[in-house]
Enzyme design. Sequence first.
Site, PDB file in Angstrom:
ATOM      1  N   CYS A  79      -2.624   9.098   2.040  1.00  0.00           N
ATOM      2  CA  CYS A  79      -2.198   8.473   0.781  1.00  0.00           C
ATOM      3  C   CYS A  79      -3.184   8.829  -0.325  1.00  0.00           C
ATOM      4  O   CYS A  79      -2.818   8.896  -1.496  1.00  0.00           O
ATOM      5  CB  CYS A  79      -2.092   6.972   0.951  1.00  0.00           C
TER       6      CYS A  79
ATOM      7  N   GLU B  13       0.883  -1.178   0.000  1.00  0.00           N
ATOM      8  CA  GLU B  13       0.000   0.000   0.000  1.00  0.00           C
ATOM      9  C   GLU B  13       0.911   1.215   0.000  1.00  0.00           C
ATOM     10  O   GLU B  13       1.312   1.715   1.047  1.00  0.00           O
ATOM     11  CB  GLU B  13      -0.900  -0.010   1.253  1.00  0.00           C
TER      12      GLU B  13
HETATM   13  P1  NAD Z   1       7.864   5.462   4.891  1.00  0.00           P
HETATM   14  O1  NAD Z   1       7.990   4.699   3.626  1.00  0.00           O
HETATM   15  O2  NAD Z   1       8.938   6.421   5.245  1.00  0.00           O
HETATM   16  O3  NAD Z   1       7.754   4.428   6.133  1.00  0.00           O
HETATM   17  C1  NAD Z   1       6.702   3.510   6.229  1.00  0.00           C
HETATM   18  C2  NAD Z   1       7.136   2.339   7.085  1.00  0.00           C
HETATM   19  O4  NAD Z   1       8.092   1.560   6.373  1.00  0.00           O
HETATM   20  C3  NAD Z   1       7.812   2.724   8.408  1.00  0.00           C
HETATM   21  O5  NAD Z   1       7.362   1.869   9.421  1.00  0.00           O
HETATM   22  C4  NAD Z   1       9.289   2.503   8.101  1.00  0.00           C
HETATM   23  O6  NAD Z   1      10.066   2.245   9.244  1.00  0.00           O
HETATM   24  C5  NAD Z   1       9.214   1.286   7.196  1.00  0.00           C
HETATM   25  N1  NAD Z   1      10.364   1.092   6.302  1.00  0.00           N
HETATM   26  C6  NAD Z   1      11.044   2.023   5.618  1.00  0.00           C
HETATM   27  N2  NAD Z   1      11.994   1.444   4.853  1.00  0.00           N
HETATM   28  C7  NAD Z   1      11.891   0.105   5.052  1.00  0.00           C
HETATM   29  C8  NAD Z   1      12.609  -1.034   4.539  1.00  0.00           C
HETATM   30  N3  NAD Z   1      13.608  -0.895   3.673  1.00  0.00           N
HETATM   31  N4  NAD Z   1      12.237  -2.260   4.961  1.00  0.00           N
HETATM   32  C9  NAD Z   1      11.200  -2.413   5.821  1.00  0.00           C
HETATM   33  N5  NAD Z   1      10.514  -1.372   6.360  1.00  0.00           N
HETATM   34  C10 NAD Z   1      10.856  -0.126   5.963  1.00  0.00           C
HETATM   35  O7  NAD Z   1       6.450   6.199   4.843  1.00  0.00           O
HETATM   36  P2  NAD Z   1       5.842   7.321   5.804  1.00  0.00           P
HETATM   37  O8  NAD Z   1       6.549   8.618   5.580  1.00  0.00           O
HETATM   38  O9  NAD Z   1       5.708   6.799   7.187  1.00  0.00           O
HETATM   39  O10 NAD Z   1       4.335   7.425   5.235  1.00  0.00           O
HETATM   40  C11 NAD Z   1       3.969   8.189   4.141  1.00  0.00           C
HETATM   41  C12 NAD Z   1       3.890   7.365   2.876  1.00  0.00           C
HETATM   42  O11 NAD Z   1       3.027   6.239   3.078  1.00  0.00           O
HETATM   43  C13 NAD Z   1       3.282   8.125   1.719  1.00  0.00           C
HETATM   44  O12 NAD Z   1       3.996   7.811   0.549  1.00  0.00           O
HETATM   45  C14 NAD Z   1       1.856   7.605   1.643  1.00  0.00           C
HETATM   46  O13 NAD Z   1       1.244   7.734   0.384  1.00  0.00           O
HETATM   47  C15 NAD Z   1       2.060   6.175   2.024  1.00  0.00           C
HETATM   48  N6  NAD Z   1       0.827   5.573   2.503  1.00  0.00           N
HETATM   49  C16 NAD Z   1       0.153   4.730   1.660  1.00  0.00           C
HETATM   50  C17 NAD Z   1      -1.058   4.181   2.056  1.00  0.00           C
HETATM   51  C18 NAD Z   1      -1.838   3.283   1.131  1.00  0.00           C
HETATM   52  O14 NAD Z   1      -2.742   2.634   1.615  1.00  0.00           O
HETATM   53  N7  NAD Z   1      -1.532   3.225  -0.161  1.00  0.00           N
HETATM   54  C19 NAD Z   1      -1.574   4.472   3.317  1.00  0.00           C
HETATM   55  C20 NAD Z   1      -0.861   5.314   4.153  1.00  0.00           C
HETATM   56  C21 NAD Z   1       0.352   5.862   3.729  1.00  0.00           C
END
Ligand code: NAD
Length: 512
Positions: free
Chosen positions: A300, A266
Amino acid sequence: MREEAMTAVSGTRDDVLAVLDRLGVDRAVLAGGDIVARSPIDGGEAGRVTTLSAADVDALVRKAHAAQLAWRVVPAPRRGELVRLLGEELRAVRTDLGLLVTLEAGKILSEGLGEVQEMIDICDFAVGLSRQLYGLTIATERPGHRLMETWHPLGVCGVISAFNFPVAVWSWNAALALVCGNSVIWKPSEKTPLTAIAVQAAFERAAAKFGSAPDGLSILAQGHADVGQALVDHPLVPLVSATGSTRMGRAVAPRLAARFARAILELGGNNAAIVAPSADLELAVRGIAFAAMGTAGQRCTTLRRLIVHEAVADRLLDRLAAAYRSVKVGDPREAGTLVGPLIDKASYDGMVKALAAAKAAGGTVIGGDRVDVGSGDAYYVRPALVVMPDQAGPMLEETFAPILYVVRYRDLDQAIALQNGVPQGLASSIFTTDMREAETFMSPAGSDCGIANVNLGPSGAEIGGAFGGEKETGGGREAGSDSWKAYMRRATNTINYSRSLPLAQGVQFDIG
Ligand code: NAD
């Protein structure tokens, strides 16, 4: 632009401590560690939370695996009872957990509450589902045989979540995973550790009331990306549901694919709305305002691109510009505030950079300035409306901030091409009263997104439908409809109740 005298923000630490007390979370969780628990409202630290290291993950996965082996044979309606109790716990703490979401993620109060309501809704949905995990019986070509599908629990489900839905995303996954007979390990965002602790406490109260939930059924694994990565790489985790940026998805997806694990991804969106000549403009303005400015542009599904027919563009832009100038930006705890803070400085810097790129590409910017709230560590901005000459540059990316780019169009085919002309494919909408346009937009030749709405914005989905998007959004589906199937493994069973052994497709294999 209207310059507002903002009330200075402060006092989040006391609010956090008080709400943690009410939520039954021991203040000792803030005694020290690698993760800073910080409120974006004033940038103040409430304390530090201990993290795991990647090396700790193996023991947790093994514990969750052992729990799942016991849980998978508990009848599904009984598993549903645990989720019913979880929903009851969430109802009891709705106001305080909603406030903690506000304090930790910066959402306005009604959105914080709405997020907890979403958790309650998915629990209700999952309880019903626990009596409906059905398979098909299929016509067989062989006499005296029966052909059917059965659905079985999958194993340990890893959940990695983003800061902007700090509690709902866990519940979309966990409520379904639990009724489907799985255990769950949750790696929340390092930006929102306290809401995760409060949710885990609610789960543990529900498990205690349930009485016989195996230890390790739902585990919280606080940590940085390395902890998420250890989950992604663990052979005893057959499914990882990862919510976050497309950058994160690019790191996670190949690792899961390398060990043939399932992924529910997602990821980022770059959502558009088309405003057609026949649109009800009053309705459109309200729908656009919520979708583009709500949650300070940090959903998102936030509306990021507006594709407006040239016949209505000037009228619509006048109305929107007035709304952008007057919307109340400030402390999300205050009544009347509609736009709270950005999560942190990196987010603000991203917005500044995108607006500079938009100007360089010929865009005209209304708003977008930083709003002073008396704390240098908090980042409030007036949402930005950016009229672009065409769809280019920063418009093709997701900037996780309240920027709404506007381009004009002449005919619907062009509008749909613009809507689909970005790498992401999460949410979309059209404002029209023309039935042909609405149906075309939802047809195979229309929007290429996972969500395609008519006469409402792209954000604010209900849990009853499957949620997720295409292309760089990752293709995952969560929440309602038949999303539960991703959390189970399917077996196809052929049963022979005859005394002969006819082979399929008429194959003969007679050993005499
Ligand atoms: P982010 O990608 O910085 O982090 C999200 C999560 O992923 C965190 O828990 C982080 O620690 C983890 N993470 C990061 N790199 C990783 C890796 N290499 N391996 C495993 N885990 C890892 O995102 P954010 O800034 O917290 O959230 C915003 C983003 O999330 C936006 O791009 C938004 O569109 C997206 N989002 C999407 C949805 C959806 O349903 N499509 C919903 C909510 C947020």
